[in-house]
Design a protein around this motif. Structure first.
Motif, PDB file in Angstrom:
ATOM      1  N   MET A  22       0.921  -1.161   0.253  1.00  0.00           N
ATOM      2  CA  MET A  22      -0.020  -0.337  -0.010  1.00  0.00           C
ATOM      3  C   MET A  22       1.091   1.238   0.061  1.00  0.00           C
ATOM      4  O   MET A  22       1.651   1.694   1.148  1.00  0.00           O
ATOM      5  CB  MET A  22      -0.944  -0.030   1.138  1.00  0.00           C
ATOM      6  CG  MET A  22      -2.175   0.775   1.257  1.00  0.00           C
ATOM      7  SD  MET A  22      -2.902   1.204   2.607  1.00  0.00           S
ATOM      8  CE  MET A  22      -3.637  -0.385   3.050  1.00  0.00           C
ATOM      9  N   PHE A  37       2.519   2.880   3.412  1.00  0.00           N
ATOM     10  CA  PHE A  37       1.835   2.445   4.549  1.00  0.00           C
ATOM     11  C   PHE A  37       2.200   0.841   4.828  1.00  0.00           C
ATOM     12  O   PHE A  37       2.326   0.837   5.892  1.00  0.00           O
ATOM     13  CB  PHE A  37       0.478   2.315   4.198  1.00  0.00           C
ATOM     14  CG  PHE A  37      -0.259   3.817   4.142  1.00  0.00           C
ATOM     15  CD1 PHE A  37      -0.214   4.607   5.106  1.00  0.00           C
ATOM     16  CD2 PHE A  37      -0.430   4.315   2.883  1.00  0.00           C
ATOM     17  CE1 PHE A  37      -0.709   6.074   4.937  1.00  0.00           C
ATOM     18  CE2 PHE A  37      -0.923   5.826   2.748  1.00  0.00           C
ATOM     19  CZ  PHE A  37      -1.204   6.481   3.748  1.00  0.00           C
ATOM     20  N   LEU A  38       2.167   0.053   3.791  1.00  0.00           N
ATOM     21  CA  LEU A  38       2.461  -1.345   3.974  1.00  0.00           C
ATOM     22  C   LEU A  38       3.264  -1.870   2.805  1.00  0.00           C
ATOM     23  O   LEU A  38       3.309  -1.469   1.784  1.00  0.00           O
ATOM     24  CB  LEU A  38       1.170  -2.243   4.148  1.00  0.00           C
ATOM     25  CG  LEU A  38       0.022  -2.122   4.930  1.00  0.00           C
ATOM     26  CD1 LEU A  38      -1.227  -2.701   4.623  1.00  0.00           C
ATOM     27  CD2 LEU A  38       0.589  -2.756   6.248  1.00  0.00           C
ATOM     28  N   SER A  59      -6.213  -2.728  21.049  1.00  0.00           N
ATOM     29  CA  SER A  59      -6.836  -2.112  20.141  1.00  0.00           C
ATOM     30  C   SER A  59      -8.170  -2.868  19.143  1.00  0.00           C
ATOM     31  O   SER A  59      -8.658  -2.459  18.351  1.00  0.00           O
ATOM     32  CB  SER A  59      -5.855  -1.610  19.091  1.00  0.00           C
ATOM     33  OG  SER A  59      -5.390  -2.578  18.144  1.00  0.00           O
ATOM     34  N   ARG A  97     -15.182   0.824  14.165  1.00  0.00           N
ATOM     35  CA  ARG A  97     -15.053   0.284  15.419  1.00  0.00           C
ATOM     36  C   ARG A  97     -15.597   1.133  16.379  1.00  0.00           C
ATOM     37  O   ARG A  97     -15.465   2.449  16.226  1.00  0.00           O
ATOM     38  CB  ARG A  97     -13.485  -0.026  15.492  1.00  0.00           C
ATOM     39  CG  ARG A  97     -13.160  -0.448  17.004  1.00  0.00           C
ATOM     40  CD  ARG A  97     -11.688  -0.793  17.189  1.00  0.00           C
ATOM     41  NE  ARG A  97     -11.579  -1.267  18.720  1.00  0.00           N
ATOM     42  CZ  ARG A  97     -10.793  -0.399  19.136  1.00  0.00           C
ATOM     43  NH1 ARG A  97     -10.541   0.614  19.177  1.00  0.00           N
ATOM     44  NH2 ARG A  97     -10.906  -0.771  20.775  1.00  0.00           N
ATOM     45  N   ALA A 134      -3.996  12.428   6.439  1.00  0.00           N
ATOM     46  CA  ALA A 134      -3.768  11.906   7.683  1.00  0.00           C
ATOM     47  C   ALA A 134      -4.552  10.951   8.118  1.00  0.00           C
ATOM     48  O   ALA A 134      -5.748  11.343   8.211  1.00  0.00           O
ATOM     49  CB  ALA A 134      -3.361  13.071   8.791  1.00  0.00           C
ATOM     50  N   PHE A 135      -4.399   9.659   8.814  1.00  0.00           N
ATOM     51  CA  PHE A 135      -5.164   8.698   9.009  1.00  0.00           C
ATOM     52  C   PHE A 135      -5.139   8.540  10.559  1.00  0.00           C
ATOM     53  O   PHE A 135      -3.909   8.477  11.213  1.00  0.00           O
ATOM     54  CB  PHE A 135      -5.423   7.354   8.322  1.00  0.00           C
ATOM     55  CG  PHE A 135      -5.373   7.619   6.874  1.00  0.00           C
ATOM     56  CD1 PHE A 135      -6.643   7.689   6.288  1.00  0.00           C
ATOM     57  CD2 PHE A 135      -4.347   7.593   5.819  1.00  0.00           C
ATOM     58  CE1 PHE A 135      -6.940   8.015   4.849  1.00  0.00           C
ATOM     59  CE2 PHE A 135      -4.601   7.785   4.542  1.00  0.00           C
ATOM     60  CZ  PHE A 135      -6.033   7.818   4.278  1.00  0.00           C
ATOM     61  N   GLY A 136      -6.003   8.165  11.138  1.00  0.00           N
ATOM     62  CA  GLY A 136      -6.022   7.160  12.606  1.00  0.00           C
ATOM     63  C   GLY A 136      -5.952   5.778  12.149  1.00  0.00           C
ATOM     64  O   GLY A 136      -5.294   5.603  11.123  1.00  0.00           O
ATOM     65  N   ASN A 137      -6.081   5.075  12.881  1.00  0.00           N
ATOM     66  CA  ASN A 137      -5.842   3.576  12.885  1.00  0.00           C
ATOM     67  C   ASN A 137      -6.754   2.889  11.607  1.00  0.00           C
ATOM     68  O   ASN A 137      -7.971   3.034  11.673  1.00  0.00           O
ATOM     69  CB  ASN A 137      -6.345   2.608  14.032  1.00  0.00           C
ATOM     70  CG  ASN A 137      -5.027   2.823  15.164  1.00  0.00           C
ATOM     71  OD1 ASN A 137      -3.973   3.313  14.786  1.00  0.00           O
ATOM     72  ND2 ASN A 137      -5.319   2.389  16.475  1.00  0.00           N
ATOM     73  N   ILE A 138      -5.863   2.209  10.834  1.00  0.00           N
ATOM     74  CA  ILE A 138      -6.438   1.720   9.802  1.00  0.00           C
ATOM     75  C   ILE A 138      -6.212   0.036  10.114  1.00  0.00           C
ATOM     76  O   ILE A 138      -5.049  -0.291   9.923  1.00  0.00           O
ATOM     77  CB  ILE A 138      -6.190   1.744   8.473  1.00  0.00           C
ATOM     78  CG1 ILE A 138      -6.250   3.328   8.102  1.00  0.00           C
ATOM     79  CG2 ILE A 138      -6.750   0.910   7.313  1.00  0.00           C
ATOM     80  CD1 ILE A 138      -5.828   3.825   6.615  1.00  0.00           C
ATOM     81  N   GLN A 139      -7.127  -0.657  10.685  1.00  0.00           N
ATOM     82  CA  GLN A 139      -6.586  -2.122  11.721  1.00  0.00           C
ATOM     83  C   GLN A 139      -6.742  -3.178  10.828  1.00  0.00           C
ATOM     84  O   GLN A 139      -6.152  -4.108  10.817  1.00  0.00           O
ATOM     85  CB  GLN A 139      -7.499  -1.993  12.795  1.00  0.00           C
ATOM     86  CG  GLN A 139      -7.054  -0.863  13.638  1.00  0.00           C
ATOM     87  CD  GLN A 139      -7.121  -1.259  15.025  1.00  0.00           C
ATOM     88  OE1 GLN A 139      -6.368  -2.317  15.408  1.00  0.00           O
ATOM     89  NE2 GLN A 139      -7.780  -0.575  16.062  1.00  0.00           N
TER      90      GLN A 139
END
Lengths: 142, 453
Positions: A22, A37-38, A59, A97, A134-139
């Motif tokens: 990603m 990202f990944l 989390s 979530r 900007a992102f928070g958690n993408i889990q």
């Protein structure tokens, strides 16, 4: 499969040397010398999946859920002789979530390969439309 | 939204919030305290702006912020890096619209085309005749884009102090600059270069929780059990295959036992700076990169090369708001956006003259640990956001940072090295926090004097 949390079955679709990529930058060409990202091999993907099932994965208490809305994939490359195919899929990915829910618009490129009569994932690339946000958690896994 | 004016507070009110081994919850959750931080703390201290390689050529600019102040880092025609307030002196429009770019020889406001040299000086105003005899020449506005109070380029890292007067760069950082030195010296040419855009990770919590966590050595084995612990478990289930998967080399050390973190040591310097990993760190056991040591020996001689590479400082906090990791060439910038909102930007640097493999490892570390998609990052963010919510509890008002607290006589005026699990560095940060918050804040007697007039 991902929407239903059938991660182990999903992992089994992968070839051993595959990578889930990603990129961080629009039209990024290099997964190694700039940040993504990944960019995960099968060990990391297994770790990711195993972690989702862990007892002390704080989390994921409570767990996230995701939903992929997929447009009909386009086949960019067909090589019947070697059993290799590249597909391009537009999708909307929703993750939720607790009180938070977010939407990612993305294009997924799958490199697929026929091995022993079965179609397997050789590589997957996910390009986010808003990769520079900007992102928070993408889990979970878009 | 109009800019919120904080409740009038005296220096003593702020000092009362930090009491030796404890910190009042208002420090994390109060909107008033946050606004005062923007006005005092981020104004009186030296704050990281960017790296000079983000603006390598004349006219290159990069837009960022110091506290809540939008600023531009720009390479002026004389080759120096300037830092200007990103605000047209005419009607306030932000001058730099893109996050980065090249503006040529001058900035031009996109609203009324007032133009400025790249050091901020006013160059031209269209239809200038309309200002004849209006007294414009007497105003602040005509001076151009206001530069920040002071700027310093330290080995490529640009720091700025917003306030015109205040502590000097050297007095503020003192011995802590040795961590930047070590990171830069790891390049055989003594030079770093930015490698691509930063990861941007949004946290719904106070910025100080993130800064504190950089030297918190009692959380990894607990909070990161789900990521690092699971990695170790999978590796063992595969029969401990060598070479270790890259994920193991980077993530597994987070599961090191308490003794490992106790022994690694924490060093603190005056004014809130400090680092973990004095003797060894989670970065000590990385595999050697072919050709790197040879390149370092050629550049520095063997003894010096060894000394540089044997430093394995883990996280160095430069108070108030960045952390660097020398052995892995990273910088994390904690940008406050509100009392309960913080943007974390994670940058990576190339060691000029070193093998690419080192940069590949740096990029891998960044995505495995600092990305919004990183499982390790998920562990941490969950804790910060739970703390941000929990601190609203009326059950207790104080946050405890008492681990290895020597008593009220604790002295932060000298460099010190202590047990690696001490919370001294957190206390050091809060000591500095109170110092720079109150440096230009009125005392109670002054406020009473004003009220009496």
């Amino acid at each position: 499969m991902l929407d239903e949390g059938r991660y182990d079955e999903w992992i089994d679709l992968w070839l051993a040397d595959g990578h889930y990529w990603m990129p961080l930058d629009y039209k990024q060409t290099d997964p190694h010398l700039v940040t993504s990202f990944l960019y995960e091999d099968l060990f990391m993907l297994k770790l990711r999946v195993e972690r989702l099932n862990g007892a002390r994965t704080f989390s994921q208490k409570p767990k996230s859920r995701c939903h992929h809305v997929i447009q009909r994939p386009f086949i960019d490359r067909t090589d019947h002789e070697n059993g290799e195919y590249v597909t391009n899929t537009s999708m909307h990915y929703i993750e939720t979530r607790l009180d938070d829910q977010f939407l990612l618009a993305l294009t997924a490129t799958h490199e697929l390969k026929q091995v022993d009569g079965k179609l397997r994932i050789a590589n997957k690339r996910v390009d986010l439309l808003n990769c520079d946000a900007a992102f928070g958690n993408i889990q979970l896994l878009p | 939204m109009y800019k919120q004016q904080p409740r009038q507070m005296a220096a003593e009110d702020i000092e009362d919030l930090v009491q030796g081994y404890q910190v009042h919850r208002d420090v994390y959750i109060s909107r008033d305290v946050y606004e005062l931080e923007m006005r005092h703390l981020f104004t009186n201290s030296w704050v990281f702006v960017g790296h000079e390689s983000q603006t390598p050529n004349k006219g290159d600019y990069y837009a960022t912020q110091i506290g809540d102040q939008p600023v531009i880092q720009v390479r002026h025609s004389d080759g120096e890096v300037k830092v200007l307030h990103n605000r047209c002196p005419h009607k306030g429009v932000k001058i730099a619209i893109d996050r980065e770019g090249n503006t040529g020889k001058f900035f031009r406001c996109p609203y009324h085309a007032w133009s400025f040299k790249t050091d901020g000086c006013l160059l031209a105003i269209p239809l200038k005749k309309g200002y004849e005899n209006t007294g414009l020449d007497e105003t602040e506005n005509v001076k151009g884009i206001k530069p920040v109070g002071d700027v310093r380029n330290y080995r490529g890292f640009i720091f700025a102090r917003l306030a015109d007067e205040g502590i000097s760069f050297e007095d503020f950082f003192q011995g802590s600059l040795s961590s930047i030195d070590n990171m830069v010296d790891r390049s055989p040419e003594g030079r770093l270069e930015i490698a691509g855009p930063p990861l941007r990770y949004m946290h719904q919590c106070n910025w100080k929780m993130l800064v504190e966590n950089q030297t918190d050595t009692c959380h990894p084995m607990v909070a990161h059990e789900s990521s690092a612990g699971t990695a170790v478990k999978i590796w063992e289930s595969l029969g401990n295959p060598e070479p270790r998967p890259p994920a193991m080399e980077i993530i597994a050390p987070f599961m090191s036992p308490y003794e490992f973190f106790e022994d690694m040591g924490i060093r603190t310097w005056p004014n809130g700076h400090g680092h973990t990993g004095v003797h060894h760190s989670i970065h000590s056991d990385y595999s050697a990169v072919p050709g790197y040591f040879e390149a370092m020996c050629e550049a520095y001689g063997e003894d010096r090369a060894k000394a540089i590479m044997d430093e394995n400082r883990h996280n160095t906090v430069y108070f108030p708001s960045i952390m660097i990791k020398g052995p892995i060439q990273q910088l994390r910038n904690f940008i406050p956006l509100g009392p309960d909102k913080t943007l974390v930007e994670s940058y990576i640097y190339r060691l000029v003259g070193a093998p690419d493999h080192l940069l590949a490892r740096t990029a891998m570390y960044n995505r495995m640990i600092n990305a919004p998609t990183s499982i390790v990052g998920h562990d941490d963010l969950e804790m910060y956001e739970r703390a941000q919510e929990g601190l609203h509890s009326e059950g207790l008002e104080w946050v405890n940072v008492q681990r290895l607290y020597p008593g009220a006589e604790e002295d932060f005026s000298e460099e010190a090295v202590e047990n690696g699990t001490t919370e001294r560095q957190m206390r050091n940060q809060f000591h500095a926090w109170a110092k720079f918050m109150t440096a230009t804040m009125p005392r109670r007697t002054e406020l009473q004097g004003e009220a009496g007039q």
